[in-house]
Write a protein that holds these residues in place. Structure first.
Motif, PDB file in Angstrom:
ATOM      1  N   LEU A 121       0.838  -1.202   0.000  1.00 19.41           N
ATOM      2  CA  LEU A 121       0.000   0.000   0.000  1.00 19.41           C
ATOM      3  C   LEU A 121       0.871   1.250   0.000  1.00 19.41           C
ATOM      4  N   GLU A 122       1.904   1.250   0.816  1.00 12.69           N
ATOM      5  CA  GLU A 122       2.801   2.402   0.855  1.00 12.69           C
ATOM      6  C   GLU A 122       3.520   2.578  -0.473  1.00 12.69           C
ATOM      7  N   LEU A 123       3.892   1.466  -1.105  1.00 14.88           N
ATOM      8  CA  LEU A 123       4.591   1.514  -2.384  1.00 14.88           C
ATOM      9  C   LEU A 123       3.694   2.019  -3.503  1.00 14.88           C
ATOM     10  N   GLY A 124       2.373   1.942  -3.305  1.00  6.68           N
ATOM     11  CA  GLY A 124       1.434   2.349  -4.341  1.00  6.68           C
ATOM     12  C   GLY A 124       1.000   1.204  -5.236  1.00  6.68           C
ATOM     13  N   ASP A 125       1.337  -0.025  -4.847  1.00 12.28           N
ATOM     14  CA  ASP A 125       0.938  -1.204  -5.624  1.00 12.28           C
ATOM     15  C   ASP A 125      -0.405  -1.694  -5.081  1.00 12.28           C
ATOM     16  N   PHE A 126      -1.476  -0.990  -5.442  1.00 13.06           N
ATOM     17  CA  PHE A 126      -2.795  -1.281  -4.879  1.00 13.06           C
ATOM     18  C   PHE A 126      -3.353  -2.607  -5.396  1.00 13.06           C
ATOM     19  N   THR A 127      -3.071  -2.912  -6.667  1.00 12.64           N
ATOM     20  CA  THR A 127      -3.481  -4.219  -7.195  1.00 12.64           C
ATOM     21  C   THR A 127      -2.737  -5.338  -6.478  1.00 12.64           C
ATOM     22  N   GLY A 128      -1.456  -5.090  -6.171  1.00 11.69           N
ATOM     23  CA  GLY A 128      -0.670  -6.073  -5.423  1.00 11.69           C
ATOM     24  C   GLY A 128      -1.277  -6.369  -4.064  1.00 11.69           C
ATOM     25  N   VAL A 129      -1.821  -5.346  -3.410  1.00 10.04           N
ATOM     26  CA  VAL A 129      -2.495  -5.544  -2.125  1.00 10.04           C
ATOM     27  C   VAL A 129      -3.641  -6.533  -2.282  1.00 10.04           C
ATOM     28  N   LEU A 130      -4.434  -6.348  -3.346  1.00 11.71           N
ATOM     29  CA  LEU A 130      -5.581  -7.238  -3.559  1.00 11.71           C
ATOM     30  C   LEU A 130      -5.137  -8.632  -3.977  1.00 11.71           C
ATOM     31  N   GLU A 131      -4.010  -8.730  -4.676  1.00 11.88           N
ATOM     32  CA  GLU A 131      -3.465 -10.050  -5.024  1.00 11.88           C
ATOM     33  C   GLU A 131      -3.100 -10.819  -3.762  1.00 11.88           C
ATOM     34  N   VAL A 132      -2.460 -10.138  -2.804  1.00 12.12           N
ATOM     35  CA  VAL A 132      -2.090 -10.795  -1.553  1.00 12.12           C
ATOM     36  C   VAL A 132      -3.344 -11.143  -0.759  1.00 12.12           C
ATOM     37  N   PHE A 133      -4.341 -10.247  -0.774  1.00 13.15           N
ATOM     38  CA  PHE A 133      -5.615 -10.524  -0.105  1.00 13.15           C
ATOM     39  C   PHE A 133      -6.259 -11.781  -0.688  1.00 13.15           C
ATOM     40  N   ALA A 134      -6.255 -11.882  -2.024  1.00 14.23           N
ATOM     41  CA  ALA A 134      -6.844 -13.055  -2.679  1.00 14.23           C
ATOM     42  C   ALA A 134      -6.067 -14.323  -2.329  1.00 14.23           C
ATOM     43  N   GLU A 135      -4.743 -14.219  -2.287  1.00 17.51           N
ATOM     44  CA  GLU A 135      -3.904 -15.364  -1.922  1.00 17.51           C
ATOM     45  C   GLU A 135      -4.201 -15.805  -0.492  1.00 17.51           C
ATOM     46  N   MET A 136      -4.369 -14.838   0.374  1.00 17.04           N
ATOM     47  CA  MET A 136      -4.680 -15.109   1.775  1.00 17.04           C
ATOM     48  C   MET A 136      -6.005 -15.854   1.894  1.00 17.04           C
ATOM     49  N   SER A 137      -6.996 -15.390   1.150  1.00 18.28           N
ATOM     50  CA  SER A 137      -8.312 -16.033   1.171  1.00 18.28           C
ATOM     51  C   SER A 137      -8.234 -17.445   0.619  1.00 18.28           C
ATOM     52  N   LYS A 138      -7.488 -17.605  -0.467  1.00 23.75           N
ATOM     53  CA  LYS A 138      -7.379 -18.910  -1.115  1.00 23.75           C
ATOM     54  C   LYS A 138      -6.737 -19.945  -0.187  1.00 23.75           C
ATOM     55  N   LYS A 139      -5.750 -19.508   0.588  1.00 21.54           N
ATOM     56  CA  LYS A 139      -5.027 -20.427   1.471  1.00 21.54           C
ATOM     57  C   LYS A 139      -5.721 -20.624   2.810  1.00 21.54           C
ATOM     58  N   GLY A 140      -6.817 -19.905   3.025  1.00 16.21           N
ATOM     59  CA  GLY A 140      -7.560 -20.077   4.266  1.00 16.21           C
ATOM     60  C   GLY A 140      -6.916 -19.427   5.473  1.00 16.21           C
ATOM     61  N   VAL A 141      -6.035 -18.437   5.233  1.00 15.88           N
ATOM     62  CA  VAL A 141      -5.434 -17.702   6.340  1.00 15.88           C
ATOM     63  C   VAL A 141      -6.485 -16.759   6.920  1.00 15.88           C
ATOM     64  N   GLN A 142      -6.543 -16.659   8.237  1.00 14.65           N
ATOM     65  CA  GLN A 142      -7.580 -15.862   8.878  1.00 14.65           C
ATOM     66  C   GLN A 142      -7.494 -14.394   8.461  1.00 14.65           C
ATOM     67  N   LEU A 143      -8.640 -13.841   8.043  1.00 11.16           N
ATOM     68  CA  LEU A 143      -8.749 -12.430   7.701  1.00 11.16           C
ATOM     69  C   LEU A 143      -9.267 -11.683   8.928  1.00 11.16           C
ATOM     70  N   ASN A 144      -8.550 -10.658   9.359  1.00  9.65           N
ATOM     71  CA  ASN A 144      -8.998  -9.915  10.535  1.00  9.65           C
ATOM     72  C   ASN A 144      -9.302  -8.464  10.176  1.00  9.65           C
ATOM     73  N   GLN A 145      -9.625  -7.664  11.176  1.00 10.96           N
ATOM     74  CA  GLN A 145     -10.015  -6.278  10.923  1.00 10.96           C
ATOM     75  C   GLN A 145      -8.900  -5.500  10.232  1.00 10.96           C
ATOM     76  N   GLN A 146      -7.655  -5.764  10.630  1.00 10.19           N
ATOM     77  CA  GLN A 146      -6.521  -5.086  10.002  1.00 10.19           C
ATOM     78  C   GLN A 146      -6.426  -5.440   8.516  1.00 10.19           C
TER      79      GLN A 146
END
Length: 227
Positions: free
Chosen positions: A180-205
């Protein structure tokens, strides 16, 4: 890399899921309906501004790095990394203490790459001899941030050989905040999608950082946002 359609779908998914999460904790009015908050999300941010101090712990990492360099010896850091590289080339076992020292004494990309190689060896050993309880994932993300290797932090996080290292939400949140700081906003969503796919817990942060990326994408591109 996510396509335009995938990015749009992820934006909508993040917003809907985040709304439900914040609604459950009774804070949707503070988060989603706060004009000030949304403006802050769309404004430029320094690293970790969306994460609490107890999560990012970057100052703690820097202090540990100083202590580690003192322990190794300022003039011996290069030789120490050469020794660790030789250990990797010789297919020798890597200890938990080896990894801790290496992660807290890297000063360039070459040494960071060596640290990743040692981590892969360590993961392989853990599969053979039993997993270790120490959480290296967040330390790796802090090291990458310290060395300004944010792009590499994403590819490292997604490396299948390191999946057992990055099984916690903190590692993903740190990586997303760096992107996010780097400005790679699509990259943020890619990591979010990877997190969801692997079943890693999504929290408020997780949702706060993902929302920030969504608002940035909407503000700077032709993506749309409707709840």
């Amino acid at each position: 890399t996510l396509s335009h359609a995938q990015v749009q779908y992820t934006i909508m998914s993040v917003c809907r899921r985040a709304f439900n999460v914040f609604a459950r904790i009774g804070s949707q009015n503070h988060v989603l309906n706060s004009e000030k908050f949304i403006k802050e999300l769309c404004a430029g941010r320094r690293a970790y501004l969306l994460l609490p101090t107890q999560t990012h712990r970057q100052d703690e990492f820097v202090n540990q790095k100083l202590s580690t360099v003192d322990y190794i010896g300022h003039d011996s850091v290069g030789a120490f990394h050469d020794m660790m590289r030789d250990k990797l080339d010789a297919d020798d076992d890597v200890t938990e203490e080896n990894i801790k020292l290496v992660l807290h004494s890297c000063f360039n990309e070459k040494e960071a790459d060596n640290a990743v190689g040692l981590l892969k060896r360590y993961c392989s050993q853990s599969q053979q001899h039993g997993a270790n309880s120490f959480r290296f994932g967040p330390v790796v993300m802090r090291m990458m941030y310290e060395l300004k290797l944010t792009d590499k932090s994403k590819t490292t996080l997604q490396d299948p050989d390191l999946e057992s290292i990055f099984s916690d939400s903190t590692s993903y949140n740190l990586c997303m905040d760096n992107l996010l700081e780097l400005g790679d906003f699509t990259g943020v969503l890619e990591v979010f999608a990877e997190m969801s796919k692997k079943g890693v817990q999504l929290n408020q942060q997780t949702y706060l950082i993902a929302l920030a990326a969504c608002f940035k994408l909407v503000a700077t591109s032709n993506h749309c946002l409707t709840l």
